[in-house]
Design a protein around this motif. Structure first.
Motif, PDB file in Angstrom:
ATOM      1  N   ASP A  21      73.639  74.908  59.092  1.00 52.97           N
ATOM      2  CA  ASP A  21      75.001  74.633  59.708  1.00 52.97           C
ATOM      3  C   ASP A  21      74.833  74.844  61.290  1.00 52.97           C
ATOM      4  OD1 ASP A  21      77.644  74.316  60.837  1.00 52.97           O
ATOM      5  OD2 ASP A  21      78.532  75.204  59.266  1.00 52.97           O
ATOM      6  N   TRP A  22      74.672  73.834  62.096  1.00 52.78           N
ATOM      7  CA  TRP A  22      74.498  74.025  63.586  1.00 52.78           C
ATOM      8  C   TRP A  22      75.703  74.790  64.070  1.00 52.78           C
ATOM      9  CZ3 TRP A  22      69.793  74.208  64.443  1.00 52.78           C
ATOM     10  CH2 TRP A  22      68.839  73.268  63.958  1.00 52.78           C
ATOM     11  N   SER A  23      76.822  74.557  63.694  1.00 53.41           N
ATOM     12  CA  SER A  23      77.953  75.227  64.359  1.00 53.41           C
ATOM     13  C   SER A  23      78.214  76.550  63.978  1.00 53.41           C
ATOM     14  CB  SER A  23      79.395  74.253  63.877  1.00 53.41           C
ATOM     15  OG  SER A  23      79.702  74.547  62.504  1.00 53.41           O
ATOM     16  N   ALA A  48      80.928  65.735  60.654  1.00 53.52           N
ATOM     17  CA  ALA A  48      79.910  65.956  59.616  1.00 53.52           C
ATOM     18  C   ALA A  48      79.624  64.716  59.090  1.00 53.52           C
ATOM     19  CB  ALA A  48      80.901  66.731  58.799  1.00 53.52           C
ATOM     20  N   ARG A  83      75.401  80.150  58.452  1.00 55.91           N
ATOM     21  CA  ARG A  83      75.854  79.522  57.317  1.00 55.91           C
ATOM     22  C   ARG A  83      74.861  78.348  56.935  1.00 55.91           C
ATOM     23  NH1 ARG A  83      81.936  78.222  58.523  1.00 55.91           N
ATOM     24  NH2 ARG A  83      81.089  76.695  59.824  1.00 55.91           N
ATOM     25  N   THR A  91      74.618  74.867  54.351  1.00 57.01           N
ATOM     26  CA  THR A  91      75.265  73.977  53.651  1.00 57.01           C
ATOM     27  C   THR A  91      74.220  73.557  52.325  1.00 57.01           C
ATOM     28  OG1 THR A  91      74.545  71.984  54.356  1.00 57.01           O
ATOM     29  CG2 THR A  91      76.481  73.200  55.750  1.00 57.01           C
ATOM     30  N   THR A 117      75.535  67.953  56.971  1.00 58.84           N
ATOM     31  CA  THR A 117      75.194  68.357  58.257  1.00 58.84           C
ATOM     32  C   THR A 117      76.046  68.432  59.209  1.00 58.84           C
ATOM     33  OG1 THR A 117      73.306  68.244  59.967  1.00 58.84           O
ATOM     34  CG2 THR A 117      74.344  65.984  59.014  1.00 58.84           C
ATOM     35  N   ILE A 118      76.417  69.427  59.981  1.00 57.38           N
ATOM     36  CA  ILE A 118      77.534  69.531  60.807  1.00 57.38           C
ATOM     37  C   ILE A 118      76.804  69.572  62.313  1.00 57.38           C
ATOM     38  CG2 ILE A 118      79.453  71.041  61.518  1.00 57.38           C
ATOM     39  CD1 ILE A 118      79.516  71.756  58.544  1.00 57.38           C
ATOM     40  N   TRP A 160      76.854  63.330  55.858  1.00 58.97           N
ATOM     41  CA  TRP A 160      76.303  63.439  54.483  1.00 58.97           C
ATOM     42  C   TRP A 160      76.016  62.159  53.887  1.00 58.97           C
ATOM     43  CZ3 TRP A 160      81.351  63.945  55.661  1.00 58.97           C
ATOM     44  CH2 TRP A 160      82.423  63.179  54.960  1.00 58.97           C
ATOM     45  N   ARG A 176      79.354  75.266  51.545  1.00 68.05           N
ATOM     46  CA  ARG A 176      79.081  76.089  52.712  1.00 68.05           C
ATOM     47  C   ARG A 176      78.924  77.591  51.951  1.00 68.05           C
ATOM     48  NH1 ARG A 176      82.292  74.327  58.002  1.00 68.05           N
ATOM     49  NH2 ARG A 176      84.034  74.913  56.516  1.00 68.05           N
ATOM     50  N   PHE A 206      83.560  72.173  50.623  1.00 68.65           N
ATOM     51  CA  PHE A 206      83.527  71.580  51.893  1.00 68.65           C
ATOM     52  C   PHE A 206      84.505  70.352  51.808  1.00 68.65           C
ATOM     53  CE2 PHE A 206      82.414  68.588  55.434  1.00 68.65           C
ATOM     54  CZ  PHE A 206      82.710  69.234  56.399  1.00 68.65           C
ATOM     55  N   GLY A 243      80.733  71.562  65.737  1.00 67.38           N
ATOM     56  CA  GLY A 243      81.609  71.698  64.732  1.00 67.38           C
ATOM     57  C   GLY A 243      82.556  70.755  64.439  1.00 67.38           C
TER      58      GLY A 243
END
Length: 295
Positions: A255-257, A49, A261, A263, A41-42, A51, A278, A26, A46
């Motif tokens: 991945d909320w977007s 981001a 997926r 991460t 965390t996204i 981290w 990801r 990523f 989207g």
């Protein structure tokens, strides 16, 4: 339906995690930098981001949470978030609606060592962090908070007394103004080893989590487990597409977007530090026949 028949039917139709394809690094040079970058965390749209890094220079504390925003098809340069402290700030996790970020900190005014907090996401950035209180936090360490996709349960780990071993996975039910008292996840998922860094997947039942005999002394791998009747088995280790055969893998997050997926963080491919990845997963039904079954 008898209790046995109910349990068997749940097991027979239970979802399992299947990893699809290869892990994608990523945002190299922006988020994955050669420093120790962990728990990506996204946001649901989207475009944001978060981290944390244990050693990236430029923040106020050393352990700091970083943010990058998407501009078109590219990620803009990262900066430390406004709610970092001079202490340890780590393990960020957006809520599904994008209204809050949950995180850990040992900042002044806490209840124990590393406590769980949340901060509101505002039009201008972030609000003022709030401690999640004594129903969630203890005098020990709490790590890796995540609110379930259905918004009903807060998942985290703690090394407080009363668990099965070292760090164990805990759950706290959401209430109108906070959370009920936390309790260990029921079932066989907690062991004498360290269980920590857990994430719900999109069904709000399946977890991906980290386990090691000792997170400080042994290699850490990622496992998956699904609840049956509210109880979790010991879990199954994920394949090499996620776990490295030599180095650590941990820090998973949905991945909320793109809810199909996941991460995670790993020190793979000869990397000198943890980097952010990801990967796509599937929840699939497992069919079973009669007879004995493992945990």
């Amino acid at each position: 339906m008898t209790a046995f028949a109910l349990a068997f039917s749940l097991l027979a139709a239970s979802p399992a995690v299947e990893i699809v394809g290869e892990a994608e690094l990523f945002a190299p040079g922006i988020a994955s930098t050669g420093h120790s970058d962990i728990r990506l965390t996204i946001s649901p749209d989207g475009r944001t981001a978060l981290w944390f890094s244990r050693d990236r220079p430029g923040g106020p504390g050393g352990y700091d949470i970083w943010i990058a925003r998407r501009e078109g098809n590219e990620w803009a340069p990262a900066t430390p978030v406004s709610f970092n402290s001079p202490g340890r700030d780590f393990d960020p996790a957006f809520s599904r609606d994008g209204r809050f970020v949950y995180f850990c900190s040992d900042r002044r005014g806490g209840i124990g060592k590393d406590d769980l907090y949340r901060v509101a996401v505002t039009a201008k950035g972030f609000g003022t962090p709030e401690n999640l209180g004594p129903q969630v936090n203890s005098a020990a360490n709490e790590y890796a908070p995540m609110l379930s996709p259905d918004g009903r349960r807060l998942l985290f780990s703690s090394d407080r007394p009363g668990g099965a071993g070292r760090h164990d996975l805990y759950i706290a039910q959401a209430k109108a103004r906070g959370f009920a008292a936390a309790a260990p996840l029921p079932g066989a998922i907690n062991t004498p080893a360290d269980e920590f860094d857990a994430s719900f997947l999109a069904d709000s039942r399946t977890l991906v989590f980290a386990r090691a005999p000792s997170m400080k002394d042994d290699r850490v791998d990622l496992f998956a487990a699904t609840s049956h009747g509210g109880r979790y088995g010991a879990g199954m280790i994920l394949p090499l597409a996620v776990n490295d055969p030599v180095k650590d893998s941990y820090g998973p997050m949905l991945d909320w977007s793109a809810p199909d997926r996941l991460t995670f963080s790993s020190q793979r491919g000869g990397a000198q530090s943890m980097e952010l990845y990801r990967i796509t997963y599937r929840l699939v039904s497992t069919k079973v026949s009669g007879g004995r079954h493992g945990r």
